[in-house]
Design an enzyme around this catalytic site. Structure first.
Site, PDB file in Angstrom:
ATOM      1  CG  ASP A   1      -4.781  -1.944   0.909  1.00  0.00           C
ATOM      2  OD1 ASP A   1      -3.626  -2.372   0.980  1.00  0.00           O
ATOM      3  OD2 ASP A   1      -5.171  -0.907   1.481  1.00  0.00           O
TER       4      ASP A   1
ATOM      5  CB  SER B   1      -0.958  -0.060   1.194  1.00  0.00           C
ATOM      6  OG  SER B   1      -2.014   0.852   1.057  1.00  0.00           O
TER       7      SER B   1
END
Length: 296
Positions: free
Chosen positions: A171, A46
């Protein structure tokens, strides 16, 4: 550009995600570059993937601006882009446009490409629930790199999923390690780690609420909801593993002494203060990091 060899070859550098909390840990990127500490394996999840890329492009200015001044860019994203389906953070602009030559956050591709260090970016296949650890072989050009950083950074609900080679990604923090690329480093044979965390030492992630909402929102991608519900347990477990490795002398943990911002912070003054606090802590810890790396 001549290839630049890393000077640390037995330790993996791990960057946790955390949205704009990376303003704090971007201070460590700057401090490592100042100290000319170049590790040969770097992993990021991320926002940690952005920190990792900035580190390997050896660009302290971009490391700082990525999580401070860039938030003031009028195309950075807001409720209007969210309503248009572009995300609360305007990911297409942030990752696929702003880093191009001459743009707002130009990325030094040549320096990045000249560094032989491995870069693992963690993504999550939304259909199957599989974790993916992309590596250098997947980054043919800046576009291939940045769309994978975007995929790893795609917060569920807040940002639209990313399609790469007909697979849907969200994610990377939803993977088995919960957002810290310890599993990727171990998979490549490393057993010594410099881990950069974005939560204070006493933090434990609470259970994830809103299961009914996520099951409805991701009804066609049930693996996403399952991973979101499991993430607190996985995340806390990985942190405990790192603390144990620290006690054994096999990990150095850069843990924020404070965390003054949330993952969605947009106030540039607060983000700059966060970066400066992280940089100050990192500079204090560089001697201990050098010793851990065998360069003291």
């Amino acid at each position: 550009m001549p290839e630049v060899a890393p000077n640390v070859t037995d330790t993996a550098l791990l960057f946790e995600g955390g949205g704009m909390r990376a303003s704090y840990t971007s201070g460590l990127v700057v401090a490592l570059l100042e100290a000319q500490l170049h590790l040969d394996w770097v992993g990021g999840v991320s926002a940690g993937a952005s920190n990792a890329c900035n580190y390997l492009s050896r660009d302290p200015s971009r490391a700082r601006r990525s999580f401070t001044d860039f938030a003031a860019d009028p195309q950075f994203g807001d409720l209007r882009t969210f309503v248009r389906g572009e995300g609360l953070f305007n990911a297409r602009y942030i990752y696929q446009q702003a880093g191009l030559p001459g743009q707002a956050l130009a990325f030094d591709w040549d320096t990045f490409a000249a560094d032989p260090a491995q870069l693992r970016i963690c993504g999550f296949r939304a259909r199957t629930g599989e974790q993916v650890h992309w590596g250098r072989e997947d980054y043919a050009d800046i576009h291939a790199l940045m769309i994978r950083v975007q995929a790893s950074s795609t917060m569920p609900v807040l940002m639209p999923p990313v399609v790469i080679d007909e697979d849907i990604y969200v994610d990377g923090a939803l993977g088995p390690a919960g957002g810290i690329p310890l599993d990727a480093a171990r998979g490549d044979g490393y057993d010594k780690f410099l881990a950069v965390l974005t939560r204070p030492r006493d933090y434990r992630k609470p259970p994830q609420g809103g299961e009914w909402f996520f099951r409805r929102h991701f009804r066609k991608l049930p693996a996403v909801t399952e991973a979101m519900m499991a993430r607190p347990r996985r995340y806390n477990q990985t942190r405990e593993e790192l603390f144990e490795l620290e006690r054994e002398g096999r990990a150095y943990l850069f843990v924020p002494e404070q965390m003054p911002v949330s993952n969605g912070e947009r106030n540039v003054s607060k983000l700059r203060a966060s970066h400066e606090a992280g940089l100050a802590q990192a500079r204090r810890e560089i001697p201990a990091i050098r010793e851990f790396l065998g360069l003291g």
